[in-house]
Scaffold this motif. Structure first.
Motif, PDB file in Angstrom:
ATOM      1  N   HIS A 270       0.819  -1.216   0.000  1.00  0.00           N
ATOM      2  CA  HIS A 270       0.000   0.000   0.000  1.00  0.00           C
ATOM      3  C   HIS A 270       0.855   1.269   0.000  1.00  0.00           C
ATOM      4  O   HIS A 270       0.354   2.347  -0.330  1.00  0.00           O
ATOM      5  N   ASP A 271       2.120   1.151   0.364  1.00  0.00           N
ATOM      6  CA  ASP A 271       3.016   2.322   0.396  1.00  0.00           C
ATOM      7  C   ASP A 271       3.669   2.591  -0.945  1.00  0.00           C
ATOM      8  O   ASP A 271       4.364   3.607  -1.108  1.00  0.00           O
ATOM      9  N   VAL A 272       3.468   1.684  -1.919  1.00  0.00           N
ATOM     10  CA  VAL A 272       3.917   1.900  -3.304  1.00  0.00           C
ATOM     11  C   VAL A 272       2.719   1.645  -4.216  1.00  0.00           C
ATOM     12  O   VAL A 272       2.831   1.004  -5.255  1.00  0.00           O
ATOM     13  N   PHE A 273       1.568   2.173  -3.823  1.00  0.00           N
ATOM     14  CA  PHE A 273       0.298   1.816  -4.455  1.00  0.00           C
ATOM     15  C   PHE A 273       0.199   2.295  -5.896  1.00  0.00           C
ATOM     16  O   PHE A 273      -0.498   1.689  -6.714  1.00  0.00           O
ATOM     17  N   THR A 274       0.879   3.393  -6.229  1.00  0.00           N
ATOM     18  CA  THR A 274       0.857   3.927  -7.584  1.00  0.00           C
ATOM     19  C   THR A 274       2.284   4.082  -8.102  1.00  0.00           C
ATOM     20  O   THR A 274       3.219   4.271  -7.317  1.00  0.00           O
ATOM     21  N   PRO A 275       2.476   4.025  -9.430  1.00  0.00           N
ATOM     22  CA  PRO A 275       3.813   4.264  -9.976  1.00  0.00           C
ATOM     23  C   PRO A 275       4.377   5.621  -9.559  1.00  0.00           C
ATOM     24  O   PRO A 275       5.576   5.751  -9.297  1.00  0.00           O
ATOM     25  N   GLY A 276       3.510   6.633  -9.469  1.00  0.00           N
ATOM     26  CA  GLY A 276       3.976   7.964  -9.081  1.00  0.00           C
ATOM     27  C   GLY A 276       4.515   8.003  -7.666  1.00  0.00           C
ATOM     28  O   GLY A 276       5.556   8.629  -7.403  1.00  0.00           O
ATOM     29  N   SER A 277       3.824   7.329  -6.737  1.00  0.00           N
ATOM     30  CA  SER A 277       4.305   7.325  -5.352  1.00  0.00           C
ATOM     31  C   SER A 277       5.635   6.604  -5.248  1.00  0.00           C
ATOM     32  O   SER A 277       6.498   6.972  -4.440  1.00  0.00           O
ATOM     33  N   HIS A 278       5.833   5.584  -6.090  1.00  0.00           N
ATOM     34  CA  HIS A 278       7.094   4.846  -6.093  1.00  0.00           C
ATOM     35  C   HIS A 278       8.211   5.675  -6.732  1.00  0.00           C
ATOM     36  O   HIS A 278       9.310   5.798  -6.166  1.00  0.00           O
ATOM     37  N   ARG A 279       7.949   6.253  -7.895  1.00  0.00           N
ATOM     38  CA  ARG A 279       8.973   7.046  -8.601  1.00  0.00           C
ATOM     39  C   ARG A 279       9.438   8.236  -7.775  1.00  0.00           C
ATOM     40  O   ARG A 279      10.616   8.597  -7.785  1.00  0.00           O
ATOM     41  N   SER A 280       8.531   8.839  -7.064  1.00  0.00           N
ATOM     42  CA  SER A 280       8.879  10.035  -6.299  1.00  0.00           C
ATOM     43  C   SER A 280       9.590   9.704  -4.983  1.00  0.00           C
ATOM     44  O   SER A 280      10.039  10.605  -4.278  1.00  0.00           O
ATOM     45  N   GLY A 281       9.684   8.420  -4.647  1.00  0.00           N
ATOM     46  CA  GLY A 281      10.345   8.021  -3.405  1.00  0.00           C
ATOM     47  C   GLY A 281       9.629   8.538  -2.172  1.00  0.00           C
ATOM     48  O   GLY A 281      10.258   8.949  -1.198  1.00  0.00           O
ATOM     49  N   ARG A 282       8.307   8.467  -2.192  1.00  0.00           N
ATOM     50  CA  ARG A 282       7.522   9.058  -1.104  1.00  0.00           C
ATOM     51  C   ARG A 282       7.811   8.396   0.241  1.00  0.00           C
ATOM     52  O   ARG A 282       7.944   9.068   1.259  1.00  0.00           O
ATOM     53  N   PHE A 283       7.934   7.071   0.250  1.00  0.00           N
ATOM     54  CA  PHE A 283       8.255   6.380   1.502  1.00  0.00           C
ATOM     55  C   PHE A 283       9.620   6.844   2.024  1.00  0.00           C
ATOM     56  O   PHE A 283       9.775   7.168   3.210  1.00  0.00           O
ATOM     57  N   ALA A 284      10.621   6.863   1.148  1.00  0.00           N
ATOM     58  CA  ALA A 284      11.974   7.236   1.573  1.00  0.00           C
ATOM     59  C   ALA A 284      12.041   8.687   2.019  1.00  0.00           C
ATOM     60  O   ALA A 284      12.850   9.041   2.883  1.00  0.00           O
ATOM     61  N   ARG A 285      11.191   9.533   1.464  1.00  0.00           N
ATOM     62  CA  ARG A 285      11.197  10.944   1.865  1.00  0.00           C
ATOM     63  C   ARG A 285      10.813  11.087   3.332  1.00  0.00           C
ATOM     64  O   ARG A 285      11.299  11.982   4.027  1.00  0.00           O
ATOM     65  N   HIS A 286       9.976  10.207   3.821  1.00  0.00           N
ATOM     66  CA  HIS A 286       9.525  10.289   5.209  1.00  0.00           C
ATOM     67  C   HIS A 286      10.249   9.332   6.139  1.00  0.00           C
ATOM     68  O   HIS A 286      10.374   9.609   7.337  1.00  0.00           O
ATOM     69  N   PHE A 287      10.717   8.201   5.603  1.00  0.00           N
ATOM     70  CA  PHE A 287      11.324   7.181   6.466  1.00  0.00           C
ATOM     71  C   PHE A 287      12.692   6.709   5.980  1.00  0.00           C
ATOM     72  O   PHE A 287      13.212   5.709   6.477  1.00  0.00           O
ATOM     73  N   GLY A 288      13.273   7.437   5.041  1.00  0.00           N
ATOM     74  CA  GLY A 288      14.583   7.049   4.524  1.00  0.00           C
ATOM     75  C   GLY A 288      15.664   7.041   5.584  1.00  0.00           C
ATOM     76  O   GLY A 288      16.646   6.291   5.479  1.00  0.00           O
ATOM     77  N   GLN A 289      15.508   7.839   6.635  1.00  0.00           N
ATOM     78  CA  GLN A 289      16.495   7.868   7.723  1.00  0.00           C
ATOM     79  C   GLN A 289      16.554   6.533   8.452  1.00  0.00           C
ATOM     80  O   GLN A 289      17.532   6.241   9.144  1.00  0.00           O
ATOM     81  N   LEU A 290      15.530   5.685   8.275  1.00  0.00           N
ATOM     82  CA  LEU A 290      15.491   4.394   8.949  1.00  0.00           C
ATOM     83  C   LEU A 290      15.996   3.259   8.061  1.00  0.00           C
ATOM     84  O   LEU A 290      15.944   2.096   8.464  1.00  0.00           O
ATOM     85  N   LEU A 291      16.488   3.577   6.864  1.00  0.00           N
ATOM     86  CA  LEU A 291      16.999   2.564   5.952  1.00  0.00           C
ATOM     87  C   LEU A 291      18.512   2.428   6.048  1.00  0.00           C
ATOM     88  O   LEU A 291      19.135   1.728   5.248  1.00  0.00           O
ATOM     89  N   HIS A 292      19.108   3.072   7.027  1.00  0.00           N
ATOM     90  CA  HIS A 292      20.548   2.964   7.271  1.00  0.00           C
ATOM     91  C   HIS A 292      20.911   1.524   7.626  1.00  0.00           C
ATOM     92  O   HIS A 292      20.156   0.819   8.297  1.00  0.00           O
ATOM     93  N   SER A 293      22.072   1.064   7.157  1.00  0.00           N
ATOM     94  CA  SER A 293      22.537  -0.278   7.487  1.00  0.00           C
ATOM     95  C   SER A 293      23.863  -0.216   8.224  1.00  0.00           C
ATOM     96  O   SER A 293      24.769   0.534   7.836  1.00  0.00           O
ATOM     97  N   ASP A 294      23.980  -1.016   9.280  1.00  0.00           N
ATOM     98  CA  ASP A 294      25.244  -1.142   9.995  1.00  0.00           C
ATOM     99  C   ASP A 294      26.239  -2.020   9.241  1.00  0.00           C
ATOM    100  O   ASP A 294      27.433  -2.004   9.556  1.00  0.00           O
TER     101      ASP A 294
END
Length: 295
Positions: free
Chosen positions: A104-128
């Motif tokens: 549901h967080d990549v429900f449309t191609p536009g939401s995926h292309r624009s990186g909408r999830f990463a814009r709000h939660f990209g700080q939590l995708l860091h890897s040790d």
């Protein structure tokens, strides 16, 4: 060590107040689910419930908070904003919080292309352990204390049309996960692998073709025994399948903010093994809301 696992919180915008044209045809079709299907009513209190779950993480003194996807209803910007507001400072710290996207967080191609999830939660995708990343940020590894690590995988893909909600991890991420499992720096740690789609249904079988994790068998082959747990959502029922010699623990958090089904898991890790979990209701007393579920 304690981990709080929730999922499918589905922050929902006020769709009737929004202009229809910018929503796009995919969301137009999904409006039937909102109205006749009852989703709008079921998630009316989702922001307040998610905020309570975040407060519970502090009350319980959990070592790490995990949300296994479907943060939003249909990947609108206001829905991501609602989630960030509900989680507060918890969503700022990758040492305390892991969130992955759901379908549901990549429900449309536009939401995926624009990186909408990463814009709000990209700080939590860091890897040790960034050397194990294969597909963008995934898989990422979060070291938690001395006894555990959280591994984030991406299974959510833009659907061809609404109603097709299957997902896959893919060969690249699975190869990265195999490298994580074999990494000697993780020896003696429990691995909590977070993915959105379900490797098993509550009865231990495969999900139906339009909803399933397509490479579930390949995932499970890498994770066998009580050192491992797969934490997921996607199926809106909360259940636990205990580890065996052939599979890891599997925890489904259901839909943690759905009216009448609110809840989450507190998962316990001890000496590098996942030793169990108990269900709790948001804002409830520090006693189990129900006995541990095995089906």
């Amino acid at each position: 060590m304690r981990f709080l696992h929730c999922s499918d919180v589905h922050m929902t915008a006020d769709y009737p107040s929004l202009p229809m044209r910018p929503l796009g045809w995919r969301r137009w079709l999904a409006m039937f689910e909102q109205t006749v299907g009852g989703r709008r009513k079921a998630y009316a209190r989702a922001p307040a419930t998610l905020a309570t779950i975040a407060q519970d993480a502090r009350r319980w003194g959990v070592d790490h908070f995990i949300l296994s996807g479907d943060v939003t209803q249909y990947a609108l910007e206001p829905e991501f904003v609602l989630a960030r507001q509900a989680l507060g400072e918890l969503a700022e710290d990758p040492g305390r919080c892991t969130i992955i996207p759901g379908n549901h967080d990549v429900f449309t191609p536009g939401s995926h292309r624009s990186g909408r999830f990463a814009r709000h939660f990209g700080q939590l995708l860091h890897s040790d352990l960034p050397e194990h990343q294969r597909e963008g940020a995934f898989p990422f590894v979060r070291l938690v204390g001395r006894d555990a690590a959280v591994v984030g995988l991406l299974s959510a893909r833009v659907p061809v049309v609404p109603g097709i909600a299957s997902g896959f991890i893919g060969a690249e991420q699975l190869e990265g996960l195999a490298a994580v499992v074999a990494d000697p720096r993780l020896e003696g740690r429990a691995l909590l692998v977070v993915v959105h789609h379900a490797p098993f249904t509550p009865g231990g079988g495969a999900d139906h073709p339009l909803h399933r994790l397509r490479d579930a068998k390949a995932l499970i082959r890498l994770l066998r025994g009580p050192r491992f747990a797969v934490l997921h959502g996607h199926i809106h029922h909360r259940y636990h399948l205990p580890a065996t010699a052939e599979r890891p623990h599997v925890f489904c958090a259901g839909s943690s903010t759905q009216a009448g089904r609110e809840g989450y898991w507190i998962i316990e890790v001890k000496e590098g093994l996942v030793v169990g979990g108990r269900q709790h209701v948001p804002g409830g007393p520090h006693t189990p809301a129900a006995a541990e579920a095995h089906a």
